[in-house]
Design a protein around this motif. Structure first.
Motif, short mmCIF file in Angstrom:
data_model
loop_
_atom_site.label_atom_id
_atom_site.label_comp_id
_atom_site.label_asym_id
_atom_site.label_seq_id
_atom_site.Cartn_x
_atom_site.Cartn_y
_atom_site.Cartn_z
N GLU A 79 0.85 -1.19 0.03
CA GLU A 79 -0.01 -0.09 -0.18
C GLU A 79 0.82 1.29 -0.02
OE1 GLU A 79 -3.80 -1.67 2.67
OE2 GLU A 79 -2.11 -0.56 3.61
N ALA A 80 0.25 2.35 -0.47
CA ALA A 80 0.78 3.55 -0.42
C ALA A 80 -0.24 4.44 0.23
CB ALA A 80 1.15 4.12 -1.62
N LEU A 81 -0.07 5.43 1.09
CA LEU A 81 -0.65 6.54 1.73
C LEU A 81 -0.55 7.73 1.52
CD1 LEU A 81 -3.15 6.85 4.10
CD2 LEU A 81 -1.31 6.80 5.67
N ILE A 82 -1.59 8.26 1.10
CA ILE A 82 -1.34 9.84 0.78
C ILE A 82 -2.62 10.66 1.75
CG2 ILE A 82 -1.57 11.73 -0.75
CD1 ILE A 82 -1.31 9.63 -3.11
N VAL A 83 -1.92 11.59 2.71
CA VAL A 83 -3.03 12.37 3.48
C VAL A 83 -2.74 14.04 3.06
CG1 VAL A 83 -3.61 12.85 5.79
CG2 VAL A 83 -2.85 10.60 5.30
N THR A 84 -3.91 14.54 2.95
CA THR A 84 -3.77 15.89 2.64
C THR A 84 -4.72 16.72 3.48
OG1 THR A 84 -3.71 17.82 0.73
CG2 THR A 84 -5.21 15.70 0.46
N ASP A 85 -4.43 18.07 3.58
CA ASP A 85 -5.38 18.98 4.09
C ASP A 85 -6.46 19.61 2.79
OD1 ASP A 85 -4.17 22.00 3.59
OD2 ASP A 85 -2.71 20.43 3.81
N SER A 86 -6.16 19.43 1.86
CA SER A 86 -6.58 20.00 0.68
C SER A 86 -7.46 19.06 -0.21
CB SER A 86 -5.53 20.60 -0.41
OG SER A 86 -6.08 20.84 -1.50
N ILE A 111 -10.65 11.62 7.60
CA ILE A 111 -10.09 11.19 8.81
C ILE A 111 -9.91 12.25 9.60
CG2 ILE A 111 -9.05 8.89 7.77
CD1 ILE A 111 -6.36 10.44 7.61
N PRO A 112 -9.89 11.99 11.03
CA PRO A 112 -9.43 13.03 11.92
C PRO A 112 -7.99 13.04 12.22
CG PRO A 112 -9.99 10.84 13.28
CD PRO A 112 -10.39 10.68 11.63
N PRO A 113 -7.41 14.07 12.95
CA PRO A 113 -5.92 14.31 12.99
C PRO A 113 -5.61 13.02 13.72
CG PRO A 113 -7.34 16.17 13.54
CD PRO A 113 -8.27 15.19 13.42
N GLN A 114 -4.28 12.40 13.51
CA GLN A 114 -3.80 11.16 14.16
C GLN A 114 -2.39 11.01 13.74
OE1 GLN A 114 -4.97 7.78 11.35
NE2 GLN A 114 -6.68 9.25 11.44
N ARG A 143 -0.23 19.66 13.25
CA ARG A 143 -0.52 20.74 14.32
C ARG A 143 -0.54 22.05 13.92
NH1 ARG A 143 3.91 17.44 15.90
NH2 ARG A 143 5.47 19.12 15.56
N LYS A 144 -0.16 22.51 12.65
CA LYS A 144 -0.24 23.88 12.08
C LYS A 144 -1.66 23.94 12.02
CE LYS A 144 0.83 26.78 7.83
NZ LYS A 144 1.54 26.67 6.70
N TRP A 145 -2.42 22.85 10.93
CA TRP A 145 -3.63 23.16 10.55
C TRP A 145 -4.54 22.87 11.66
CZ3 TRP A 145 -2.50 24.98 6.70
CH2 TRP A 145 -1.71 24.56 5.80
N LEU A 146 -4.22 22.24 12.82
CA LEU A 146 -5.21 22.24 13.94
C LEU A 146 -5.18 23.52 14.75
CD1 LEU A 146 -4.12 18.75 15.66
CD2 LEU A 146 -6.08 19.40 14.56
N LYS A 147 -4.03 24.25 14.70
CA LYS A 147 -4.21 25.67 15.51
C LYS A 147 -5.10 26.53 14.52
CE LYS A 147 0.42 25.56 17.29
NZ LYS A 147 1.71 26.03 17.39
N GLN A 148 -5.27 26.16 13.36
CA GLN A 148 -6.17 26.91 12.36
C GLN A 148 -7.69 26.30 12.54
OE1 GLN A 148 -4.55 27.58 8.59
NE2 GLN A 148 -2.51 28.11 9.41
N GLU A 149 -7.84 25.36 13.40
CA GLU A 149 -9.19 25.09 13.65
C GLU A 149 -9.73 23.81 12.39
OE1 GLU A 149 -10.54 25.20 16.51
OE2 GLU A 149 -8.98 26.61 17.16
N LEU A 150 -8.62 23.30 11.75
CA LEU A 150 -8.93 22.53 10.92
C LEU A 150 -8.91 21.11 11.58
CD1 LEU A 150 -9.45 22.12 7.68
CD2 LEU A 150 -7.00 21.78 7.40
N ARG A 151 -10.16 20.10 11.36
CA ARG A 151 -10.28 18.89 12.15
C ARG A 151 -10.48 17.52 11.11
NH1 ARG A 151 -8.44 21.93 15.44
NH2 ARG A 151 -9.20 22.11 17.42
N THR A 152 -10.58 17.94 9.98
CA THR A 152 -10.69 16.92 9.07
C THR A 152 -9.74 16.89 7.79
OG1 THR A 152 -13.11 17.00 9.25
CG2 THR A 152 -12.37 16.00 7.52
N PHE A 153 -9.17 15.61 7.72
CA PHE A 153 -8.11 15.80 6.46
C PHE A 153 -8.61 14.68 5.48
CE2 PHE A 153 -5.85 16.79 10.29
CZ PHE A 153 -5.51 18.16 9.80
N PHE A 154 -8.21 14.60 4.32
CA PHE A 154 -8.44 13.50 3.33
C PHE A 154 -7.18 12.62 3.08
CE2 PHE A 154 -10.04 18.01 2.47
CZ PHE A 154 -11.42 17.53 2.37
#
Length: 202
Positions: free
Chosen positions: A139-146, A169-172, A179-190
């Motif tokens: 498997e290959a995993l890609i996680v993005t905030d965009s 997915i939630p932050p994990q 952590r940068k996105w969490l400070k900006q109240e972003l709680r969901t990632f792709f």
């Protein structure tokens, strides 16, 4: 202090082709590769959790490589190697076919401007190359905030030999960018999980 000299002296850092050739990937067992390891948090945790696996981190910024190498040494981890390279060159020139057990890229640069989209990593060409280097069924995993970047990656996948699973997915991962996105109240990632189902010749 000469950073380049210190890089070449660290046994953790792959500073030249000779050092790379000392790693026999085919006899290394399980090999995991992180593309763009940044501050190294996830790479270090994975290596600590799985001491019987070999972890190779790819990063373009020598300053980050130096800092992570220090952390590897301080934790006495002998199953990590760090490679200063862009992912395309590393996978093209260094990894043989069917040599990687798992690959992941957490929060890759989305290059959001349309004129810069050509710099995005997970093009069909790179995905076919990645497929070739992965062991069958791995498997290959890609996680993005965009979300835009996630959707773009999904459009690149046809014909690359992967079965796709995607969702939110939630932050994990507790990385610097997460952590940068969490400070900006972003709680969901792709999350995009790619499973190799067909071998592609590169």
């Amino acid at each position: 202090m000469d950073t380049r000299a210190s890089l070449s002296e660290s046994p953790v850092i792959i500073a030249d082709r000779e050092a790379w050739e000392e790693i026999n990937l085919r006899d290394a067992g399980t090999v995991e590769v992180e593309i763009g390891f940044g501050s190294g948090e996830y790479l270090l945790r994975r290596a600590s959790q799985y001491p019987d696996r070999l972890f190779i981190g790819i990063e373009k910024k020598p300053g980050m490589i130096t800092e992570v190498a220090k952390m590897v040494a301080s934790r006495n981890l002998d199953n990590i190697r760090l490679l200063e390279s862009c992912a395309r060159e590393a996978f093209t020139e260094l990894f043989p076919a069917c040599s990687v057990s798992r690959a992941y890229s957490l929060f890759p640069d989305p290059w959001p401007k349309r004129k810069h989209s050509k710099y995005r990593l997970f093009s069909p060409q790179f995905l076919r190359l990645l497929n070739n280097r992965l062991i069958s069924g791995s498997e290959a995993l890609i996680v993005t905030d965009s979300e835009d970047y996630c959707n773009w990656v999904l459009t690149q996948l046809p014909g690359t030999g992967f079965e796709v699973e995607n969702g939110t997915i939630p932050p994990q991962f507790d990385t610097r960018f997460e952590r940068k996105w969490l400070k900006q109240e972003l709680r969901t990632f792709f999350r995009i999980l790619l499973r190799k189902t067909e071998h592609i010749e590169a």
